[in-house]
Motif scaffolding. Sequence first.
Motif, PDB file in Angstrom:
ATOM      1  N   CYS A   1      20.282  14.790 -79.707  1.00  0.00           N
ATOM      2  CA  CYS A   1      19.974  13.398 -79.397  1.00  0.00           C
ATOM      3  C   CYS A   1      19.108  12.823 -80.520  1.00  0.00           C
ATOM      4  O   CYS A   1      18.092  13.411 -80.878  1.00  0.00           O
ATOM      5  CB  CYS A   1      19.242  13.313 -78.066  1.00  0.00           C
TER       6      CYS A   1
ATOM      7  N   CYS B   1      15.310  11.854 -78.821  1.00  0.00           N
ATOM      8  CA  CYS B   1      14.345  12.832 -78.329  1.00  0.00           C
ATOM      9  C   CYS B   1      14.603  14.232 -78.890  1.00  0.00           C
ATOM     10  O   CYS B   1      13.796  15.130 -78.698  1.00  0.00           O
ATOM     11  CB  CYS B   1      14.374  12.871 -76.799  1.00  0.00           C
TER      12      CYS B   1
ATOM     13  N   CYS C   1      16.047   8.004 -73.055  1.00  0.00           N
ATOM     14  CA  CYS C   1      17.161   7.628 -73.931  1.00  0.00           C
ATOM     15  C   CYS C   1      18.264   6.883 -73.200  1.00  0.00           C
ATOM     16  O   CYS C   1      19.381   6.792 -73.689  1.00  0.00           O
ATOM     17  CB  CYS C   1      17.747   8.889 -74.544  1.00  0.00           C
TER      18      CYS C   1
END
Length: 85
Positions: free
Chosen positions: A60, A63, A80
Amino acid sequence: MFGLPSPSKLVVLVAVVLAVWYGFKWINQLDKSRKDGAPRRTRKGGSAGDDVKGIETQTCPTCGTYFPASVGSYCGGSRCKDGGA
Ligand SMILES: [Zn+2]
Protein backbone atom coordinates in the motif's frame (compact mmCIF):
# COMPACT_ATOMS: atom_id res chain seq x y z
CA MET A 1 5.49 -74.49 -33.99
CA PHE A 2 8.10 -72.62 -31.99
CA GLY A 3 10.31 -71.36 -34.71
CA LEU A 4 13.14 -68.99 -33.93
CA PRO A 5 11.88 -65.39 -34.25
CA SER A 6 13.54 -63.21 -36.80
CA PRO A 7 16.29 -60.81 -35.58
CA SER A 8 14.09 -57.78 -36.19
CA LYS A 9 11.40 -59.25 -33.97
CA LEU A 10 13.99 -59.98 -31.29
CA VAL A 11 15.22 -56.38 -31.42
CA VAL A 12 11.67 -55.07 -31.02
CA LEU A 13 11.07 -57.48 -28.16
CA VAL A 14 14.23 -56.40 -26.35
CA ALA A 15 13.35 -52.74 -26.93
CA VAL A 16 9.88 -53.23 -25.47
CA VAL A 17 11.25 -55.08 -22.43
CA LEU A 18 13.85 -52.38 -21.83
CA ALA A 19 11.25 -49.63 -22.23
CA VAL A 20 8.97 -51.26 -19.67
CA TRP A 21 11.89 -51.86 -17.31
CA TYR A 22 13.15 -48.31 -17.44
CA GLY A 23 9.60 -47.00 -17.31
CA PHE A 24 8.99 -48.77 -14.02
CA LYS A 25 12.34 -47.59 -12.71
CA TRP A 26 11.52 -44.01 -13.65
CA ILE A 27 8.06 -44.18 -12.08
CA ASN A 28 9.48 -45.60 -8.87
CA GLN A 29 12.08 -42.84 -8.69
CA LEU A 30 9.43 -40.21 -9.31
CA ASP A 31 7.18 -41.68 -6.64
CA LYS A 32 10.01 -41.96 -4.15
CA SER A 33 11.27 -38.42 -4.68
CA ARG A 34 7.73 -37.13 -4.41
CA LYS A 35 7.22 -38.87 -1.08
CA ASP A 36 10.61 -37.83 0.30
CA GLY A 37 10.91 -34.32 -1.06
CA ALA A 38 7.51 -32.70 -0.91
CA PRO A 39 5.03 -34.54 1.28
CA ARG A 40 2.89 -31.43 1.74
CA ARG A 41 2.05 -30.99 -1.91
CA THR A 42 0.47 -34.39 -2.41
CA ARG A 43 -2.28 -34.05 0.17
CA LYS A 44 -4.73 -32.53 -2.28
CA GLY A 45 -3.88 -34.83 -5.14
CA GLY A 46 -4.83 -32.24 -7.71
CA SER A 47 -2.63 -30.33 -10.07
CA ALA A 48 0.48 -29.04 -8.37
CA GLY A 49 0.62 -25.84 -10.37
CA ASP A 50 -2.27 -24.13 -8.64
CA ASP A 51 -0.93 -24.60 -5.13
CA VAL A 52 2.54 -23.34 -5.87
CA LYS A 53 1.47 -20.01 -7.31
CA GLY A 54 0.03 -18.40 -4.18
CA ILE A 55 -1.33 -14.90 -3.97
CA GLU A 56 0.20 -11.89 -5.60
CA THR A 57 0.68 -9.06 -3.14
CA GLN A 58 1.58 -5.42 -3.36
CA THR A 59 2.46 -2.70 -0.91
CA CYS A 60 0.00 0.00 0.00
CA PRO A 61 1.55 3.34 -1.01
CA THR A 62 0.01 5.08 2.00
CA CYS A 63 0.57 2.81 4.99
CA GLY A 64 3.02 0.27 3.59
CA THR A 65 0.85 -2.76 4.36
CA TYR A 66 1.09 -5.82 2.15
CA PHE A 67 -2.25 -6.82 0.69
CA PRO A 68 -3.59 -8.98 -2.18
CA ALA A 69 -3.29 -7.30 -5.54
CA SER A 70 -6.86 -8.28 -6.41
CA VAL A 71 -8.22 -5.82 -3.78
CA GLY A 72 -7.14 -2.73 -5.67
CA SER A 73 -4.38 -0.17 -5.49
CA TYR A 74 -4.93 0.53 -1.77
CA CYS A 75 -5.15 -1.88 1.12
CA GLY A 76 -8.62 -0.75 2.23
CA GLY A 77 -7.55 -0.12 5.80
CA SER A 78 -9.06 2.65 7.93
CA ARG A 79 -6.29 5.07 6.99
CA CYS A 80 -6.45 4.31 3.30
CA LYS A 81 -10.18 4.10 2.57
CA ASP A 82 -10.32 7.11 0.29
CA GLY A 83 -7.42 6.07 -1.85
CA GLY A 84 -4.75 7.58 0.35
CA ALA A 85 -5.43 11.14 1.39
ZN1 LIG B 1 -2.94 1.17 3.28
